[in-house]
Design a protein around this motif. Structure first.
Motif, PDB file in Angstrom:
ATOM      1  N   GLU A  72      57.706  64.357  -1.879  1.00  0.00           N
ATOM      2  CA  GLU A  72      56.781  65.269  -1.203  1.00  0.00           C
ATOM      3  C   GLU A  72      56.987  65.211   0.313  1.00  0.00           C
ATOM      4  OE1 GLU A  72      54.821  67.429  -2.753  1.00  0.00           O
ATOM      5  OE2 GLU A  72      55.553  66.671  -4.683  1.00  0.00           O
ATOM      6  N   ALA A  73      57.270  64.015   0.851  1.00  0.00           N
ATOM      7  CA  ALA A  73      57.527  63.900   2.285  1.00  0.00           C
ATOM      8  C   ALA A  73      58.795  64.651   2.665  1.00  0.00           C
ATOM      9  CB  ALA A  73      57.627  62.427   2.673  1.00  0.00           C
ATOM     10  N   LEU A  74      59.844  64.552   1.842  1.00  0.00           N
ATOM     11  CA  LEU A  74      61.082  65.276   2.125  1.00  0.00           C
ATOM     12  C   LEU A  74      60.865  66.784   2.107  1.00  0.00           C
ATOM     13  CD1 LEU A  74      63.927  63.368   0.232  1.00  0.00           C
ATOM     14  CD2 LEU A  74      63.737  63.771   2.688  1.00  0.00           C
ATOM     15  N   GLN A  75      59.978  67.255   1.255  1.00  0.00           N
ATOM     16  CA  GLN A  75      59.742  68.695   1.162  1.00  0.00           C
ATOM     17  C   GLN A  75      59.153  69.272   2.447  1.00  0.00           C
ATOM     18  OE1 GLN A  75      57.402  69.495  -2.331  1.00  0.00           O
ATOM     19  NE2 GLN A  75      59.094  69.087  -3.733  1.00  0.00           N
ATOM     20  N   ASP A 102      63.130  70.339  11.028  1.00  0.00           N
ATOM     21  CA  ASP A 102      61.833  69.776  11.389  1.00  0.00           C
ATOM     22  C   ASP A 102      60.869  70.924  11.662  1.00  0.00           C
ATOM     23  OD1 ASP A 102      59.671  68.377  12.279  1.00  0.00           O
ATOM     24  OD2 ASP A 102      60.711  67.330  13.909  1.00  0.00           O
ATOM     25  N   GLN A 103      59.798  70.996  10.890  1.00  0.00           N
ATOM     26  CA  GLN A 103      58.837  72.089  11.026  1.00  0.00           C
ATOM     27  C   GLN A 103      57.652  71.720  11.911  1.00  0.00           C
ATOM     28  OE1 GLN A 103      58.468  74.659   7.352  1.00  0.00           O
ATOM     29  NE2 GLN A 103      59.015  72.722   6.347  1.00  0.00           N
ATOM     30  N   GLY A 104      57.770  70.581  12.597  1.00  0.00           N
ATOM     31  CA  GLY A 104      56.717  70.200  13.529  1.00  0.00           C
ATOM     32  C   GLY A 104      55.512  69.567  12.879  1.00  0.00           C
ATOM     33  N   ILE A 105      55.641  69.105  11.641  1.00  0.00           N
ATOM     34  CA  ILE A 105      54.537  68.435  10.961  1.00  0.00           C
ATOM     35  C   ILE A 105      55.008  67.061  10.510  1.00  0.00           C
ATOM     36  CG2 ILE A 105      53.429  70.563  10.194  1.00  0.00           C
ATOM     37  CD1 ILE A 105      54.717  70.181   7.476  1.00  0.00           C
ATOM     38  N   ALA A 106      54.101  66.127  10.479  1.00  0.00           N
ATOM     39  CA  ALA A 106      54.444  64.776  10.042  1.00  0.00           C
ATOM     40  C   ALA A 106      54.707  64.773   8.539  1.00  0.00           C
ATOM     41  CB  ALA A 106      53.316  63.813  10.368  1.00  0.00           C
ATOM     42  N   PRO A 107      55.666  63.972   8.065  1.00  0.00           N
ATOM     43  CA  PRO A 107      55.989  63.970   6.625  1.00  0.00           C
ATOM     44  C   PRO A 107      54.814  63.573   5.745  1.00  0.00           C
ATOM     45  CG  PRO A 107      57.715  62.862   7.891  1.00  0.00           C
ATOM     46  CD  PRO A 107      56.573  63.107   8.828  1.00  0.00           C
ATOM     47  N   TRP A 108      53.866  62.828   6.293  1.00  0.00           N
ATOM     48  CA  TRP A 108      52.707  62.380   5.497  1.00  0.00           C
ATOM     49  C   TRP A 108      51.472  63.268   5.671  1.00  0.00           C
ATOM     50  CZ3 TRP A 108      54.935  59.720   9.581  1.00  0.00           C
ATOM     51  CH2 TRP A 108      54.236  59.743  10.778  1.00  0.00           C
ATOM     52  N   GLU A 109      51.613  64.361   6.419  1.00  0.00           N
ATOM     53  CA  GLU A 109      50.451  65.204   6.705  1.00  0.00           C
ATOM     54  C   GLU A 109      49.881  65.850   5.448  1.00  0.00           C
ATOM     55  OE1 GLU A 109      49.535  69.087   9.511  1.00  0.00           O
ATOM     56  OE2 GLU A 109      50.870  67.497  10.252  1.00  0.00           O
ATOM     57  N   PHE A 110      50.717  66.058   4.417  1.00  0.00           N
ATOM     58  CA  PHE A 110      50.232  66.690   3.186  1.00  0.00           C
ATOM     59  C   PHE A 110      49.151  65.861   2.514  1.00  0.00           C
ATOM     60  CE2 PHE A 110      53.430  63.776   1.657  1.00  0.00           C
ATOM     61  CZ  PHE A 110      52.953  63.344   0.439  1.00  0.00           C
ATOM     62  N   LEU A 111      49.120  64.556   2.778  1.00  0.00           N
ATOM     63  CA  LEU A 111      48.113  63.695   2.156  1.00  0.00           C
ATOM     64  C   LEU A 111      46.699  64.033   2.630  1.00  0.00           C
ATOM     65  CD1 LEU A 111      49.986  60.270   2.338  1.00  0.00           C
ATOM     66  CD2 LEU A 111      49.512  61.610   0.281  1.00  0.00           C
TER      67      LEU A 111
END
Length: 364
Positions: free
Chosen positions: A95-98, A30-39
């Motif tokens: 993308e969320a898994l990445q 867990d890198q401390g970012i939400a999985p959907w933050e890339f959007l």
């Protein structure tokens, strides 16, 4: 309702997408970012034509295969929308898994380009259906192949793709026993079960030219014998042998060009490979007269010999360097499909042939 080869191909291609998206499968955290933050992230600064093209083209086959499967089996009243939706959800999930893989960077642009590629593939498949190309293919398939030939057609279609991944021996598929043994040894290290693994008395030695020729000949003969189980007419069997021989030469040359450069596309075609290709072609033409049951039984024997002999060949330093080039360079996008198919294709053919012999024995 028809059984379509598009469905298993679509599942296999989706597996490739998952593999290529999550490779190298290490350091999950867990890198401390939400999985959907890339959007909602800012647009990427650096893009290349290769990145754009591969993100679009990578999903074109998936959209096309999903649409073709729906059209052939009549399972979806809206095949185009359904195919795009499935591809969109798959890309979104990848993308969320990445976001949990430090080695990968999730990207909204990748997600949008993937969806665009799937839409283009689905639209192309739907257009082909409207133009009657799908019906024409169905008639061609009915003339060429026996009923319930979907598994054999899929295996033959995947064989050239499996050859794309570089191998120590030309047409050498299924060389995994040494890797499996090493992986088991690493996994069982520091446990009492490590001693259960068989110990090798001596290091593997390079194959003699005659043995290499045998591997090449068997590597060509196996898909020919597999094809004889789904192609019955003699003239079409002869054509199939010649087409497979040409594909073997063309795809292996392409693999060499991708690995070592265009100037070395024919470096693999040494004297043992030439004689092996000739012997495989001649044996294939001669065995085209055999009934399907004899062809399937002989294919099982040939597969056993092929896997046994091929797994006695060591990996050369040049081959290891080539693998590193494929795994760390731009070929990472194609690495998953070609590598796994190259490893598993002979074993898939083995299972298919056993199933066919058993099923047709019950029918008789």
């Amino acid at each position: 309702m028809h059984k379509s080869a598009a469905w298993p191909l679509a599942w296999l291609y989706a597996g490739l997408v998952v593999y290529a998206s999550c490779y190298p499968f290490v350091d999950w955290r867990d890198q401390g970012i939400a999985p959907w933050e890339f959007l909602f992230a800012p647009m990427a600064r650096y893009w290349t034509g290769f990145d754009v093209g591969i993100n679009i083209l990578g999903y074109v086959p998936l959209g096309a295969l999903l649409t073709l499967g729906a059209l052939r089996t009549r399972r979806n009243r809206h095949p185009l929308g359904g195919a795009v939706l499935v591809a969109l959800l798959l890309s979104l999930a990848m993308e969320a898994l990445q976001s949990y893989l430090p080695a990968r960077v999730p990207s909204r642009e990748d997600f949008l380009l993937n969806t665009l590629g799937a839409a283009l593939g689905a639209t192309g498949a739907l257009l082909l259906e409207r133009l009657g190309a799908i019906d024409r293919w169905s008639r061609v398939r009915a003339r060429w192949f026996v009923p319930n030939s979907r598994g054999g057609v899929v295996l033959l279609a995947l064989w050239p793709v499996a050859l794309l991944f570089p191998a120590p021996v030309p047409l050498g598929l299924g060389q995994v026993l040494e890797r499996v043994g090493q992986a088991l040894a690493d996994w069982l290290s520091d446990t009492p079960y490590l001693h259960w693994l068989p110990a090798r008395d001596a290091e593997l030695t390079a194959l003699a030219p005659g043995t290499e020729m045998l591997c090449v000949a068997l590597g060509l003969l196996i898909p020919c014998l597999l094809g004889f189980g789904i192609v019955r007419q003699l003239a079409r069997r002869l054509v199939l042998v010649l087409v497979l021989a040409l594909l073997a030469v063309a795809v292996t040359a392409l693999s060499a060009a991708l690995s070592w450069g265009p100037l070395h596309a024919w470096a693999w075609l040494d004297l043992p490979a030439q004689w092996g290709l000739l012997a495989g072609t001649l044996f294939g033409l001669g065995l085209a007269f055999s009934p399907w049951r004899a062809s399937a039984a002989l294919a099982l024997v040939v597969l056993g010999l092929y896997i046994s002999v091929l797994n006695q060949a060591p990996e050369s330093p040049y081959f290891a360097q080539t693998l590193q080039h494929w795994e760390q360079g731009r070929f990472i996008r194609f690495h998953g499909l070609a590598q796994w198919l190259g490893w598993l294709w002979p074993y898939g053919a083995l299972v298919y042939l056993l199933a066919q012999l058993g099923r047709r024995r019950e029918e008789n």
